[in-house]
Design a protein around this motif. Structure first.
Motif, PDB file in Angstrom:
ATOM      1  N   ILE A   1     -14.826   5.459  61.154  1.00 20.43           N
ATOM      2  CA  ILE A   1     -15.099   5.500  62.587  1.00 20.43           C
ATOM      3  C   ILE A   1     -13.994   6.721  63.161  1.00 20.43           C
ATOM      4  O   ILE A   1     -14.249   7.396  63.803  1.00 20.43           O
ATOM      5  CB  ILE A   1     -14.985   4.156  63.404  1.00 20.43           C
ATOM      6  CG1 ILE A   1     -16.138   3.340  63.136  1.00 20.43           C
ATOM      7  CG2 ILE A   1     -14.586   4.485  64.688  1.00 20.43           C
ATOM      8  CD1 ILE A   1     -16.123   1.986  63.734  1.00 20.43           C
ATOM      9  N   ARG A   2     -12.667   6.463  62.677  1.00 21.92           N
ATOM     10  CA  ARG A   2     -11.668   7.253  63.099  1.00 21.92           C
ATOM     11  C   ARG A   2     -11.800   8.590  62.445  1.00 21.92           C
ATOM     12  O   ARG A   2     -11.472   9.784  63.412  1.00 21.92           O
ATOM     13  CB  ARG A   2     -10.042   6.824  62.588  1.00 21.92           C
ATOM     14  CG  ARG A   2      -9.825   5.502  63.297  1.00 21.92           C
ATOM     15  CD  ARG A   2     -10.265   5.591  64.876  1.00 21.92           C
ATOM     16  NE  ARG A   2      -9.597   6.726  65.750  1.00 21.92           N
ATOM     17  CZ  ARG A   2      -9.712   7.044  66.740  1.00 21.92           C
ATOM     18  NH1 ARG A   2     -10.506   6.477  67.697  1.00 21.92           N
ATOM     19  NH2 ARG A   2      -9.060   8.084  67.484  1.00 21.92           N
ATOM     20  N   ALA A   3     -12.324   8.914  61.459  1.00 16.72           N
ATOM     21  CA  ALA A   3     -12.805   9.972  60.726  1.00 16.72           C
ATOM     22  C   ALA A   3     -13.758  10.769  61.460  1.00 16.72           C
ATOM     23  O   ALA A   3     -13.817  12.072  61.847  1.00 16.72           O
ATOM     24  CB  ALA A   3     -12.985  10.083  59.194  1.00 16.72           C
ATOM     25  N   ILE A   4     -14.930  10.161  62.008  1.00 14.04           N
ATOM     26  CA  ILE A   4     -15.878  10.876  62.593  1.00 14.04           C
ATOM     27  C   ILE A   4     -15.471  11.062  63.876  1.00 14.04           C
ATOM     28  O   ILE A   4     -15.895  12.144  64.555  1.00 14.04           O
ATOM     29  CB  ILE A   4     -17.348   9.882  62.691  1.00 14.04           C
ATOM     30  CG1 ILE A   4     -18.370  10.783  62.823  1.00 14.04           C
ATOM     31  CG2 ILE A   4     -17.179   8.669  63.784  1.00 14.04           C
ATOM     32  CD1 ILE A   4     -19.098  11.281  61.726  1.00 14.04           C
ATOM     33  N   ILE A   5     -14.794  10.146  64.615  1.00 16.82           N
ATOM     34  CA  ILE A   5     -14.255  10.664  65.828  1.00 16.82           C
ATOM     35  C   ILE A   5     -13.293  11.720  65.887  1.00 16.82           C
ATOM     36  O   ILE A   5     -13.395  12.529  66.998  1.00 16.82           O
ATOM     37  CB  ILE A   5     -13.492   9.460  66.355  1.00 16.82           C
ATOM     38  CG1 ILE A   5     -14.585   8.397  67.110  1.00 16.82           C
ATOM     39  CG2 ILE A   5     -12.627   9.957  67.915  1.00 16.82           C
ATOM     40  CD1 ILE A   5     -13.778   6.871  67.355  1.00 16.82           C
ATOM     41  N   TRP A   6     -12.815  12.129  64.853  1.00 18.01           N
ATOM     42  CA  TRP A   6     -11.825  13.324  64.819  1.00 18.01           C
ATOM     43  C   TRP A   6     -12.720  14.653  64.989  1.00 18.01           C
ATOM     44  O   TRP A   6     -12.214  15.604  65.861  1.00 18.01           O
ATOM     45  CB  TRP A   6     -10.974  13.417  63.541  1.00 18.01           C
ATOM     46  CG  TRP A   6      -9.990  14.477  63.457  1.00 18.01           C
ATOM     47  CD1 TRP A   6     -10.191  15.616  63.012  1.00 18.01           C
ATOM     48  CD2 TRP A   6      -8.617  14.269  63.562  1.00 18.01           C
ATOM     49  NE1 TRP A   6      -8.988  16.248  62.929  1.00 18.01           N
ATOM     50  CE2 TRP A   6      -8.085  15.406  63.593  1.00 18.01           C
ATOM     51  CE3 TRP A   6      -8.039  12.930  64.125  1.00 18.01           C
ATOM     52  CZ2 TRP A   6      -6.572  15.648  63.553  1.00 18.01           C
ATOM     53  CZ3 TRP A   6      -6.627  13.082  64.358  1.00 18.01           C
ATOM     54  CH2 TRP A   6      -5.949  14.341  63.836  1.00 18.01           C
ATOM     55  N   ASP A   7     -13.777  14.415  64.481  1.00 24.97           N
ATOM     56  CA  ASP A   7     -14.542  15.870  64.482  1.00 24.97           C
ATOM     57  C   ASP A   7     -15.856  15.659  65.676  1.00 24.97           C
ATOM     58  O   ASP A   7     -16.697  16.624  65.721  1.00 24.97           O
ATOM     59  CB  ASP A   7     -15.222  16.349  63.380  1.00 24.97           C
ATOM     60  CG  ASP A   7     -14.083  16.859  62.469  1.00 24.97           C
ATOM     61  OD1 ASP A   7     -13.226  17.730  63.088  1.00 24.97           O
ATOM     62  OD2 ASP A   7     -14.079  16.606  61.299  1.00 24.97           O
ATOM     63  N   ASP A   8     -16.088  14.459  66.166  1.00 23.09           N
ATOM     64  CA  ASP A   8     -17.242  14.293  66.864  1.00 23.09           C
ATOM     65  C   ASP A   8     -17.047  13.222  67.929  1.00 23.09           C
ATOM     66  O   ASP A   8     -16.223  12.517  67.912  1.00 23.09           O
ATOM     67  CB  ASP A   8     -18.451  13.797  65.994  1.00 23.09           C
ATOM     68  CG  ASP A   8     -19.513  13.247  66.779  1.00 23.09           C
ATOM     69  OD1 ASP A   8     -20.486  14.273  67.120  1.00 23.09           O
ATOM     70  OD2 ASP A   8     -20.000  12.245  67.084  1.00 23.09           O
ATOM     71  N   CYS A   9     -17.699  13.613  69.120  1.00 18.61           N
ATOM     72  CA  CYS A   9     -17.644  12.373  70.216  1.00 18.61           C
ATOM     73  C   CYS A   9     -18.773  12.172  70.668  1.00 18.61           C
ATOM     74  O   CYS A   9     -18.839  12.111  71.962  1.00 18.61           O
ATOM     75  CB  CYS A   9     -16.590  12.956  71.332  1.00 18.61           C
ATOM     76  SG  CYS A   9     -16.820  14.601  72.040  1.00 18.61           S
ATOM     77  N   GLY A  10     -20.030  12.211  70.032  1.00 14.64           N
ATOM     78  CA  GLY A  10     -21.290  11.895  70.434  1.00 14.64           C
ATOM     79  C   GLY A  10     -21.997  11.009  69.507  1.00 14.64           C
ATOM     80  O   GLY A  10     -21.774   9.945  69.006  1.00 14.64           O
ATOM     81  N   PRO A  11     -23.112  11.601  69.291  1.00 15.58           N
ATOM     82  CA  PRO A  11     -24.261  10.972  68.325  1.00 15.58           C
ATOM     83  C   PRO A  11     -23.778  10.425  66.947  1.00 15.58           C
ATOM     84  O   PRO A  11     -24.334   9.415  66.688  1.00 15.58           O
ATOM     85  CB  PRO A  11     -25.308  11.840  68.297  1.00 15.58           C
ATOM     86  CG  PRO A  11     -25.276  12.850  69.337  1.00 15.58           C
ATOM     87  CD  PRO A  11     -23.945  12.833  69.699  1.00 15.58           C
ATOM     88  N   CYS A  12     -23.025  11.337  66.274  1.00 13.17           N
ATOM     89  CA  CYS A  12     -22.721  10.849  65.009  1.00 13.17           C
ATOM     90  C   CYS A  12     -21.758   9.630  65.101  1.00 13.17           C
ATOM     91  O   CYS A  12     -21.565   8.511  64.315  1.00 13.17           O
ATOM     92  CB  CYS A  12     -21.849  12.047  64.039  1.00 13.17           C
ATOM     93  SG  CYS A  12     -22.626  13.341  63.571  1.00 13.17           S
ATOM     94  N   THR A  13     -20.840   9.550  66.229  1.00 13.01           N
ATOM     95  CA  THR A  13     -19.937   8.430  66.318  1.00 13.01           C
ATOM     96  C   THR A  13     -20.612   7.312  66.510  1.00 13.01           C
ATOM     97  O   THR A  13     -20.551   6.020  66.279  1.00 13.01           O
ATOM     98  CB  THR A  13     -18.822   8.602  67.525  1.00 13.01           C
ATOM     99  OG1 THR A  13     -17.875   9.646  66.866  1.00 13.01           O
ATOM    100  CG2 THR A  13     -18.057   7.615  67.611  1.00 13.01           C
TER     101      THR A  13
END
Length: 179
Positions: free
Chosen positions: A61-73
């Motif tokens: 979760i923290r890795a995906i939020i680093w580069d995304d703030c939408g559908p991937c998260t």
């Protein structure tokens, strides 16, 4: 025939998670070779080893939020909830609320963010992670951190990047917290 089977697999994922799989379909349309390489990458991204599920999703979760703030998260949050990570823990991971995280998860969040920032302070935390979960646990966390960055980069490169949005956790909307 294979393309049809793979496309059906993607459509099932789309339905299961309410997730836009068009970028994956574009990879498939470009050829079986590129799609099979993408699927091979999926085995690294899905590696869990013997890590507890909450530890694994703290890094993801923290890795995906680093580069995304939408559908991937949103997808990773949905997967965490499906994997039975407690809702309160998922909320705390998304909004980066250290006061609501157990010590072991706060450690993983700090480590993940220091690694993402290429901060040498990650070295001390790496040793603590290694002592808690062993070398295989460290590798599992490293796979989660590195592989979950690929999805947003791939989507943005293919033209499917989205604007920031709130993440839904059951009936609560939360803006992802940034470090």
């Amino acid at each position: 025939m294979l393309r049809s089977i793979f496309n059906n697999m993607l459509l099932k994922m789309q339905k299961r998670y309410d997730y836009d799989v068009r970028y994956q379909q574009d990879i498939l349309k470009s050829g079986l070779g590129p799609f099979l390489k993408f699927m091979g990458f999926q085995s690294m991204a899905s590696h869990a080893g013997s890590l507890p599920v909450d530890v694994l999703y703290a890094a993801r979760i923290r890795a995906i939020i680093w580069d995304d703030c939408g559908p991937c998260t949103q997808l990773v949050v949905n997967m965490a909830l499906e994997a039975k990570v407690e809702e309160d823990i998922v909320k705390a991971l998304v909004d980066r609320n250290f006061n609501r995280l157990p010590e072991h998860l706060a450690l993983v969040v700090r480590f993940t963010e220091l690694v993402m920032a290429h901060n040498p302070e990650a070295d001390d935390l790496r040793e603590e992670i290694r002592s808690r979960w062993g070398e295989s646990g460290l590798v599992s966390i490293a796979f989660a951190i590195s592989s979950y960055r690929v999805y947003p980069a791939l989507k943005y490169a293919l033209g499917y990047g989205k604007a920031c949005s709130r993440v839904m956790i059951n009936n609560a909307a939360i803006a992802p917290g940034r470090g």
